[in-house]
Structure formats: C-alpha cells, structure tokens
Design an enzyme around this catalytic site. Structure first.
Site, PDB file in Angstrom:
ATOM      1  N   GLU A 145       0.810  -1.205   0.000  1.00  0.00           N
ATOM      2  CA  GLU A 145       0.000   0.000   0.000  1.00  0.00           C
ATOM      3  C   GLU A 145       0.849   1.264   0.000  1.00  0.00           C
ATOM      4  O   GLU A 145       1.979   1.283   0.490  1.00  0.00           O
ATOM      5  CB  GLU A 145      -0.965  -0.008   1.186  1.00  0.00           C
ATOM      6  CG  GLU A 145      -0.293  -0.214   2.513  1.00  0.00           C
ATOM      7  CD  GLU A 145      -1.324  -0.387   3.633  1.00  0.00           C
ATOM      8  OE1 GLU A 145      -2.100  -1.358   3.580  1.00  0.00           O
ATOM      9  OE2 GLU A 145      -1.329   0.447   4.539  1.00  0.00           O
ATOM     10  N   CYS A 165      -0.156   2.452   8.741  1.00  0.00           N
ATOM     11  CA  CYS A 165       0.684   1.396   8.208  1.00  0.00           C
ATOM     12  C   CYS A 165       0.053   0.016   8.134  1.00  0.00           C
ATOM     13  O   CYS A 165      -0.239  -0.591   9.155  1.00  0.00           O
ATOM     14  CB  CYS A 165       1.876   1.239   9.146  1.00  0.00           C
ATOM     15  SG  CYS A 165       3.237   2.219   8.701  1.00  0.00           S
TER      16      CYS A 165
HETATM   17  N1  SAH Z   1       9.709   1.143   9.863  1.00  0.00           N
HETATM   18  C1  SAH Z   1       9.739   2.560   9.821  1.00  0.00           C
HETATM   19  C2  SAH Z   1       8.750   3.218   8.886  1.00  0.00           C
HETATM   20  C3  SAH Z   1       7.354   2.693   8.820  1.00  0.00           C
HETATM   21  S1  SAH Z   1       6.085   3.180   9.878  1.00  0.00           S
HETATM   22  C4  SAH Z   1       9.599   3.139  11.220  1.00  0.00           C
HETATM   23  O1  SAH Z   1       9.383   2.379  12.144  1.00  0.00           O
HETATM   24  O2  SAH Z   1       9.758   4.339  11.377  1.00  0.00           O
HETATM   25  C5  SAH Z   1       5.847   4.922   9.862  1.00  0.00           C
HETATM   26  C6  SAH Z   1       5.452   5.437  11.239  1.00  0.00           C
HETATM   27  O3  SAH Z   1       4.105   5.058  11.597  1.00  0.00           O
HETATM   28  C7  SAH Z   1       6.340   4.902  12.354  1.00  0.00           C
HETATM   29  O4  SAH Z   1       6.638   5.931  13.249  1.00  0.00           O
HETATM   30  C8  SAH Z   1       5.451   3.868  12.997  1.00  0.00           C
HETATM   31  O5  SAH Z   1       5.886   3.574  14.285  1.00  0.00           O
HETATM   32  C9  SAH Z   1       4.098   4.543  12.914  1.00  0.00           C
HETATM   33  N2  SAH Z   1       2.943   3.661  13.089  1.00  0.00           N
HETATM   34  C10 SAH Z   1       2.777   2.379  12.722  1.00  0.00           C
HETATM   35  N3  SAH Z   1       1.552   1.935  13.069  1.00  0.00           N
HETATM   36  C11 SAH Z   1       0.919   2.958  13.643  1.00  0.00           C
HETATM   37  C12 SAH Z   1      -0.368   3.124  14.224  1.00  0.00           C
HETATM   38  N4  SAH Z   1      -1.241   2.130  14.275  1.00  0.00           N
HETATM   39  N5  SAH Z   1      -0.666   4.348  14.713  1.00  0.00           N
HETATM   40  C13 SAH Z   1       0.213   5.375  14.667  1.00  0.00           C
HETATM   41  N6  SAH Z   1       1.434   5.268  14.150  1.00  0.00           N
HETATM   42  C14 SAH Z   1       1.795   4.079  13.642  1.00  0.00           C
END
Ligand code: SAH
Length: 355
Positions: free
Chosen positions: A93, A334
């Site tokens: 996505e 994500c």
């Molecule tokens: N692996 C990388 C990039 C992908 S996620 C990282 O960890 O930074 C992008 C951002 O969205 C990250 O800060 C992640 O922790 C956050 N994220 C993932 N799932 C989320 C959710 N359910 N609610 C809020 N932020 C989320």
C-alpha cells in the site's frame, strides 16, 4: 521472472547494459527518460527507440508496473490510499496526500515487516520480502500518473523498515532524485526508521540531504521495549547518539515520531522525560494519535491528554506538531488496508500476538 528489472538499474548500469548489447550510449538517455520521466508502462510506448531495440529490451528485461487493486479516497481530506498488486501476487500500500506545499506520497519499502512493533498492522504477519528499487519508484510513478498531479514530496513511511532493505532504499533515492528522472529534491524526502543504529550511521555517511525521522514512541527504554522489540537491541542512548551523528554529518534536523497511546506513553511526566531526551538533538517532535489496530488493543489518547502532552513539550522549548490525521476514515495507518484486503481474501496467517 529472472529477467532484470530495468527500472531498478542506475543510469550508469543501464548504459553499461545497453552498450554491452551493442547499442550506442545515447540510447540509455532515451530509455531512462521514458522509464523515469515519462513513466511509460510498456516498452512499446518508447516512441524514439527503434522497434528492434524495443524487442530486445523485452527479451532482456522485466518492466515493473504496479496495478491498482483498490483505491480509497478519504471524504475528510482527499487523501488517497492505493493498494497495488505486484508481479508475484503480493500487495502493498501507498498513500497520496495533498498539502498546501504540494503532493506527497508515502512509500512502502517491504512487503510486510519483521520489526514487530506492537501497535503496527504491517508487521503482524512478519516480513514477506524486500521491495526492489523499481517497485518503490513505481508507487510514486503510478500515483503521479493516476492523479495527474506532480509529486513533490516523498516519505518512506509505509510498510516495512527502510534500513532493513538498505540497498533498495539507496537505489530508489538515487533514481527518484536523478536529474533525468522525476528529479525530486532529496530535501523533500523523509526516511523513517524504527532505530536500526548501523543503518542510521551508514546512511549518515551517504551525505544526502534527506530528513531522517526516528520512531521514538517511548521516553525511556522500558516503555520503548514494551512497544518496539528493536529497542532490546539498540537502547535509546545508542539510537540518539546515532541521530546526533546524522545531524553532524548532514546538517539536517531530525524528526522524532511519537505515537500517543492511551495510558501507555501519554502522561505529563513522560512528556517531560521526552523533552529532556530530545532537547540536545536539534529535532522536532511529531505527535501522532495512534491509529487503533483492532488486533492490538491499543487506544488513542484523548484530545485533552494530547494537548497537555504537547503543552509540556512546547513549554520546554521543543518544536512540536500534532500530525494531522490524514485519511483515518480509509485505514490510513501502516499496513491496515493491506491487512483488511488479505482478510477478505481469507489468506491471513494466525496472529503471532506480538513478535
Ligand atoms: N519502519 C519505519 C517506517 C514505517 S512506519 C519506522 O518504524 O519508522 C511509519 C510510522 O508510523 C512509524 O513511526 C510507525 O511507528 C508509525 N505507526 C505504525 N503503526 C501505527 C499506528 N497504528 N498508529 C500510529 N502510528 C503508527
């Protein structure tokens, strides 16, 4: 499928391959322009490339094209979420957001993820595979073609951990910013990591003006470890010193992402702890109300708690923003859309329940 993906080749490698096939070097410029500037989806669209060469290209190379399987448009803010099908049947996505300063695409770097963050839907089924540079680029290219609007900003914040797929990330960044391609300024690109220290340090050494975002989510190691398994391997002290090094080498201010989860990391004392942690680091904090993920049982902090948390940081002199909740009505976080799609298809594995 063993044919080389032509879209993943650097300009120099493409030229080398074409010259190796007996072609003149200038053909590389033409082919590269069709692929990375005019964004063709078929070799036959390469108008000024002779038919015989187009046939040879088809024999030698694969052309990565992403097919939109599902598109969701937010009624709240126009954010679009694309579910793209890959050649091997996997789906990924990507998100398109329109801001006053231009259009931004959020790119996935892997199919799934193996980092195991407790609040994240992308990681529930683990890592399926890395994406190629061509598959990362195609997310930007296809979205620009489909929306008809120039993409000016790119954030590598979709599914996957970019530093767990380092070589593809670098190939992607070089092609994305290539002057004969879309020529997107690396100053308009953000790469987000959960905190893989060797990756941060290696990336610092590349000397690119990319903004680095660190997913912090906890103001101390204990909270961070409860949310992010990677924190067991790399404690805050090491991660933050790698961030300092990133700033030192690139001069780029960092972003610290902090998803607020009710009762877990959103207290005023944690806000004070966070302020002390990031104060020496020339960065700004981006607060994200956590997108609840059904499987995980985490809830978003209330509006008042979020504002109180922000106020503590502001008072301590930290630059802080609350992320606009783009596309929450279309499963903006994500891995959520991919996950619901796979559930519909009946192909989800058992939930490992926190890796
Ligand atoms: N692996 C990388 C990039 C992908 S996620 C990282 O960890 O930074 C992008 C951002 O969205 C990250 O800060 C992640 O922790 C956050 N994220 C993932 N799932 C989320 C959710 N359910 N609610 C809020 N932020 C989320």
């Amino acid at each position: 499928m063993d044919r080389m993906d032509i879209k993943s080749l650097s300009y120099e490698d493409l030229e080398r391959r074409l010259v190796g096939m007996g072609e003149r070097a200038f053909r590389a410029g033409q082919v590269f322009g069709w692929l990375h500037e005019k964004l063709v989806t078929d070799f036959d669209q390469m108008g000024n490339v002779p038919a015989a060469l187009r046939e040879r290209l088809k024999e030698e190379f694969a052309l990565t094209v992403l097919e939109p399987v599902e598109v969701k448009v937010s009624r709240v803010d126009g954010t679009r979420k694309y579910l793209f099908g890959l050649a091997d049947g996997n789906v990924i996505e990507s998100v398109w957001m329109k801001y006053h300063h231009g259009c931004s695409v959020c790119v996935s770097s892997q199919v799934g993820c193996r980092m195991g963050c407790a609040f994240c839907a992308s990681t529930i089924e683990g890592l399926e595979r890395n994406l190629t540079p061509g598959e990362m680029l195609e997310q930007v290219y296809r979205i620009q073609s489909l929306t008809g609007e120039r993409v000016s900003h790119v954030v590598v914040m979709g599914s996957g951990e970019p530093f767990d797929n380092y070589d593809s990330l670098m190939g992607f960044l070089r092609l994305l910013s290539h002057e004969k391609g879309l020529n997107i300024s690396l100053r308009n690109v953000t790469v987000s990591t959960c905190g893989l220290v060797p990756g941060i340090l290696r990336f610092a050494g590349e000397g690119l003006p990319v903004t680095l975002a660190l997913s912090l989510h906890g103001s101390n190691d204990e909270v961070r470890r409860s949310l992010m398994p990677v924190a067991n391997k790399y404690p805050l002290e090491e991660v933050l010193s790698a961030c300092q090094e990133y700033f030192r080498q690139t001069g780029r201010r960092l972003t610290f992402e902090y998803s607020l989860i009710k009762g877990v990391n959103d207290s005023p004392s944690q806000a004070r702890e966070l302020a002390a942690l990031v104060a020496p680091l020339h960065g700004h904090v981006n607060l994200i109300p956590v997108n609840p993920v059904e499987e995980r049982g985490y809830h978003s902090s209330g509006k008042k708690d979020i504002q109180a948390f922000q106020a503590v940081l502001t008072k301590a002199g930290i630059a802080v923003t609350i992320r606009r909740e783009m596309g929450r009505d279309i499963q903006g976080a994500c891995g959520q859309l991919r996950r619901s799609f796979r559930k519909k298809q009946g192909c989800q594995k058992a939930d490992p329940g926190g890796v």
